[in-house]
Design a protein around this motif. Sequence first.
Motif, PDB file in Angstrom:
ATOM      1  N   MET A  75       0.825  -1.203   0.000  1.00 51.46           N
ATOM      2  CA  MET A  75       0.000   0.000   0.000  1.00 51.46           C
ATOM      3  C   MET A  75       0.863   1.258   0.000  1.00 51.46           C
ATOM      4  O   MET A  75       0.571   2.241  -0.688  1.00 51.46           O
ATOM      5  N   PHE A  76       1.944   1.233   0.788  1.00 52.99           N
ATOM      6  CA  PHE A  76       2.841   2.392   0.838  1.00 52.99           C
ATOM      7  C   PHE A  76       3.500   2.624  -0.526  1.00 52.99           C
ATOM      8  O   PHE A  76       3.629   3.764  -0.983  1.00 52.99           O
ATOM      9  N   GLY A  77       3.919   1.534  -1.168  1.00 52.64           N
ATOM     10  CA  GLY A  77       4.563   1.663  -2.484  1.00 52.64           C
ATOM     11  C   GLY A  77       3.638   2.252  -3.528  1.00 52.64           C
ATOM     12  O   GLY A  77       4.033   3.133  -4.305  1.00 52.64           O
ATOM     13  N   ILE A  78       2.390   1.772  -3.541  1.00 47.27           N
ATOM     14  CA  ILE A  78       1.430   2.298  -4.514  1.00 47.27           C
ATOM     15  C   ILE A  78       1.106   3.757  -4.224  1.00 47.27           C
ATOM     16  O   ILE A  78       0.995   4.587  -5.148  1.00 47.27           O
ATOM     17  N   SER A  79       0.950   4.103  -2.943  1.00 45.14           N
ATOM     18  CA  SER A  79       0.662   5.491  -2.588  1.00 45.14           C
ATOM     19  C   SER A  79       1.810   6.414  -2.984  1.00 45.14           C
ATOM     20  O   SER A  79       1.599   7.519  -3.496  1.00 45.14           O
ATOM     21  N   THR A  80       3.042   5.966  -2.743  1.00 46.38           N
ATOM     22  CA  THR A  80       4.218   6.754  -3.122  1.00 46.38           C
ATOM     23  C   THR A  80       4.294   6.939  -4.628  1.00 46.38           C
ATOM     24  O   THR A  80       4.602   8.022  -5.136  1.00 46.38           O
ATOM     25  N   MET A  81       3.996   5.870  -5.371  1.00 48.05           N
ATOM     26  CA  MET A  81       4.026   5.950  -6.822  1.00 48.05           C
ATOM     27  C   MET A  81       2.975   6.929  -7.342  1.00 48.05           C
ATOM     28  O   MET A  81       3.210   7.671  -8.298  1.00 48.05           O
ATOM     29  N   SER A  82       1.803   6.946  -6.683  1.00 48.86           N
ATOM     30  CA  SER A  82       0.743   7.868  -7.111  1.00 48.86           C
ATOM     31  C   SER A  82       1.222   9.308  -7.043  1.00 48.86           C
ATOM     32  O   SER A  82       0.972  10.117  -7.942  1.00 48.86           O
ATOM     33  N   GLY A  83       1.921   9.648  -5.947  1.00 44.53           N
ATOM     34  CA  GLY A  83       2.446  11.005  -5.821  1.00 44.53           C
ATOM     35  C   GLY A  83       3.567  11.303  -6.789  1.00 44.53           C
ATOM     36  O   GLY A  83       3.703  12.433  -7.279  1.00 44.53           O
ATOM     37  N   SER A  84       4.363  10.279  -7.111  1.00 41.43           N
ATOM     38  CA  SER A  84       5.515  10.482  -7.993  1.00 41.43           C
ATOM     39  C   SER A  84       5.117  10.717  -9.438  1.00 41.43           C
ATOM     40  O   SER A  84       5.771  11.477 -10.166  1.00 41.43           O
ATOM     41  N   VAL A  85       4.050  10.031  -9.874  1.00 42.19           N
ATOM     42  CA  VAL A  85       3.676  10.122 -11.291  1.00 42.19           C
ATOM     43  C   VAL A  85       2.720  11.279 -11.562  1.00 42.19           C
ATOM     44  O   VAL A  85       2.436  11.583 -12.722  1.00 42.19           O
ATOM     45  N   GLU A  86       2.233  11.944 -10.516  1.00 43.14           N
ATOM     46  CA  GLU A  86       1.267  13.018 -10.732  1.00 43.14           C
ATOM     47  C   GLU A  86       1.794  14.128 -11.641  1.00 43.14           C
ATOM     48  O   GLU A  86       1.040  14.641 -12.483  1.00 43.14           O
ATOM     49  N   PRO A  87       3.082  14.524 -11.560  1.00 40.06           N
ATOM     50  CA  PRO A  87       3.572  15.570 -12.479  1.00 40.06           C
ATOM     51  C   PRO A  87       3.516  15.162 -13.954  1.00 40.06           C
ATOM     52  O   PRO A  87       3.588  16.030 -14.835  1.00 40.06           O
ATOM     53  N   LEU A  88       3.380  13.867 -14.238  1.00 36.23           N
ATOM     54  CA  LEU A  88       3.342  13.412 -15.632  1.00 36.23           C
ATOM     55  C   LEU A  88       2.087  13.876 -16.362  1.00 36.23           C
ATOM     56  O   LEU A  88       2.018  13.771 -17.587  1.00 36.23           O
ATOM     57  N   ARG A  89       1.098  14.373 -15.601  1.00 43.70           N
ATOM     58  CA  ARG A  89      -0.124  14.851 -16.256  1.00 43.70           C
ATOM     59  C   ARG A  89       0.169  16.001 -17.213  1.00 43.70           C
ATOM     60  O   ARG A  89      -0.620  16.266 -18.132  1.00 43.70           O
ATOM     61  N   GLU A  90       1.299  16.680 -17.023  1.00 49.45           N
ATOM     62  CA  GLU A  90       1.651  17.806 -17.891  1.00 49.45           C
ATOM     63  C   GLU A  90       2.603  17.399 -19.017  1.00 49.45           C
ATOM     64  O   GLU A  90       2.956  18.223 -19.864  1.00 49.45           O
ATOM     65  N   SER A  91       3.029  16.128 -19.035  1.00 46.66           N
ATOM     66  CA  SER A  91       3.996  15.663 -20.031  1.00 46.66           C
ATOM     67  C   SER A  91       3.287  15.185 -21.294  1.00 46.66           C
ATOM     68  O   SER A  91       2.525  14.216 -21.264  1.00 46.66           O
ATOM     69  N   GLN A  92       3.552  15.859 -22.416  1.00 48.37           N
ATOM     70  CA  GLN A  92       2.945  15.471 -23.675  1.00 48.37           C
ATOM     71  C   GLN A  92       3.492  14.129 -24.162  1.00 48.37           C
ATOM     72  O   GLN A  92       2.776  13.352 -24.790  1.00 48.37           O
ATOM     73  N   GLN A  93       4.766  13.860 -23.899  1.00 54.84           N
ATOM     74  CA  GLN A  93       5.351  12.572 -24.303  1.00 54.84           C
ATOM     75  C   GLN A  93       4.655  11.411 -23.602  1.00 54.84           C
ATOM     76  O   GLN A  93       4.349  10.384 -24.219  1.00 54.84           O
ATOM     77  N   PHE A  94       4.391  11.587 -22.299  1.00 54.27           N
ATOM     78  CA  PHE A  94       3.720  10.531 -21.534  1.00 54.27           C
ATOM     79  C   PHE A  94       2.296  10.328 -22.041  1.00 54.27           C
ATOM     80  O   PHE A  94       1.842   9.195 -22.213  1.00 54.27           O
ATOM     81  N   ILE A  95       1.600  11.426 -22.284  1.00 50.71           N
ATOM     82  CA  ILE A  95       0.219  11.335 -22.771  1.00 50.71           C
ATOM     83  C   ILE A  95       0.178  10.657 -24.135  1.00 50.71           C
ATOM     84  O   ILE A  95      -0.684   9.804 -24.399  1.00 50.71           O
ATOM     85  N   SER A  96       1.117  10.995 -25.011  1.00 51.23           N
ATOM     86  CA  SER A  96       1.166  10.373 -26.335  1.00 51.23           C
ATOM     87  C   SER A  96       1.447   8.878 -26.237  1.00 51.23           C
ATOM     88  O   SER A  96       0.859   8.063 -26.967  1.00 51.23           O
ATOM     89  N   MET A  97       2.344   8.508 -25.317  1.00 51.45           N
ATOM     90  CA  MET A  97       2.674   7.098 -25.144  1.00 51.45           C
ATOM     91  C   MET A  97       1.462   6.313 -24.635  1.00 51.45           C
ATOM     92  O   MET A  97       1.161   5.213 -25.118  1.00 51.45           O
ATOM     93  N   MET A  98       0.743   6.875 -23.677  1.00 58.65           N
ATOM     94  CA  MET A  98      -0.399   6.174 -23.105  1.00 58.65           C
ATOM     95  C   MET A  98      -1.541   6.045 -24.100  1.00 58.65           C
ATOM     96  O   MET A  98      -2.208   5.012 -24.157  1.00 58.65           O
ATOM     97  N   THR A  99      -1.762   7.073 -24.900  1.00 60.26           N
ATOM     98  CA  THR A  99      -2.856   7.012 -25.870  1.00 60.26           C
ATOM     99  C   THR A  99      -2.572   6.014 -26.993  1.00 60.26           C
ATOM    100  O   THR A  99      -3.489   5.555 -27.664  1.00 60.26           O
ATOM    101  N   SER A 100      -1.308   5.640 -27.181  1.00 60.95           N
ATOM    102  CA  SER A 100      -0.981   4.635 -28.214  1.00 60.95           C
ATOM    103  C   SER A 100      -1.458   3.250 -27.812  1.00 60.95           C
ATOM    104  O   SER A 100      -1.548   2.353 -28.646  1.00 60.95           O
ATOM    105  N   PHE A 101      -1.791   3.049 -26.533  1.00 62.77           N
ATOM    106  CA  PHE A 101      -2.240   1.749 -26.044  1.00 62.77           C
ATOM    107  C   PHE A 101      -3.751   1.585 -26.142  1.00 62.77           C
ATOM    108  O   PHE A 101      -4.299   0.613 -25.625  1.00 62.77           O
ATOM    109  N   THR A 102      -4.427   2.534 -26.790  1.00 59.54           N
ATOM    110  CA  THR A 102      -5.873   2.426 -26.906  1.00 59.54           C
ATOM    111  C   THR A 102      -6.292   1.326 -27.865  1.00 59.54           C
ATOM    112  O   THR A 102      -7.455   0.918 -27.863  1.00 59.54           O
ATOM    113  N   ASN A 103      -5.357   0.829 -28.697  1.00 56.82           N
ATOM    114  CA  ASN A 103      -5.642  -0.350 -29.509  1.00 56.82           C
ATOM    115  C   ASN A 103      -5.889  -1.527 -28.566  1.00 56.82           C
ATOM    116  O   ASN A 103      -5.010  -1.874 -27.770  1.00 56.82           O
ATOM    117  N   PRO A 104      -7.066  -2.166 -28.625  1.00 60.38           N
ATOM    118  CA  PRO A 104      -7.384  -3.214 -27.642  1.00 60.38           C
ATOM    119  C   PRO A 104      -6.365  -4.344 -27.595  1.00 60.38           C
ATOM    120  O   PRO A 104      -5.969  -4.784 -26.507  1.00 60.38           O
TER     121      PRO A 104
END
Length: 275
Positions: A75-104
């Motif tokens: 639980m601690f690891g997942i909670s820590t990861m949640s805080g660590s990845v939050e700045p990625l919401r502003e990263s266009q590279q991260f968003i582009s990478m994630m949207t490429s996985f929309t192919n089922p």
Amino acid sequence: APLLPGAIITLFVFTLNSFFKFLHFISCSSKEFEIISTTSLTALIAVVGIILKMFTKSETNHYLGDIMLGFAVLMFGISTMSGSVEPLRESQQFISMMTSFTNPILGILVGLVFTSVIQSASAAVGILQALAVTGAISFQLALPIIMGIAIGAAVPVLLSALGATVTGKRTALIYLMVDTLGVIIFSILFYSANAVFDFSFMNIPMNMFMIAILNTVFRVVIVAIQAPFISVLERVVKFIIKDKTEIAEELRDVDRLEERFLDHPALAIEQTRET
């Protein structure tokens, strides 16, 4: 059937922080829900685990302490990861990478491979929940990854069945069959319906609680679909993995059919009848 109730409960525990923040938002009091969160629950479980592990003599309590400490670390690891990845919401590279996985198909493969590597469905969905805080995880991205995680969850079960008894091997195989067939059937039904009705919720951003709900609903649905065919699946598994006595009988039957009997037609015919 592999509903994994413990794993599902774990995923909902990860969402407690967001849930109590919501209650605090709609509540008139300012302090009522502030002390209740995933962090405080993690600390409480860790303290109880330490007490059971270090200050009791019962071996059973030691095992319970180990379980609670392991759960707290997760639980601690997942909670820590949640805080660590939050700045990625502003990263266009991260968003582009994630949207490429929309192919089922690609999403299913990503979930399968990732879960196979870490060998934990709870951790895999927990990481997906952590990534959801970026706002880049939509429904059409989360669903195929969750389906892939369901199949990948069978990998540690299959590995543990190596060298196991016939019953253990059958259990591992039925686990894989239920998840794989469930993903295939669910995918065909859902994406066929989406092609016809064009679901409007496919692009909605997912939060941690919604991912937990989606994972739970998906697992319940695939079990419900296959529940009427349990006896069929059982027969298939028994046909693929046979008892040692059945294998011995088959080999004994084969021994009756040897080329040397062809020199004695009457004996060959009799052996054929017995086989």
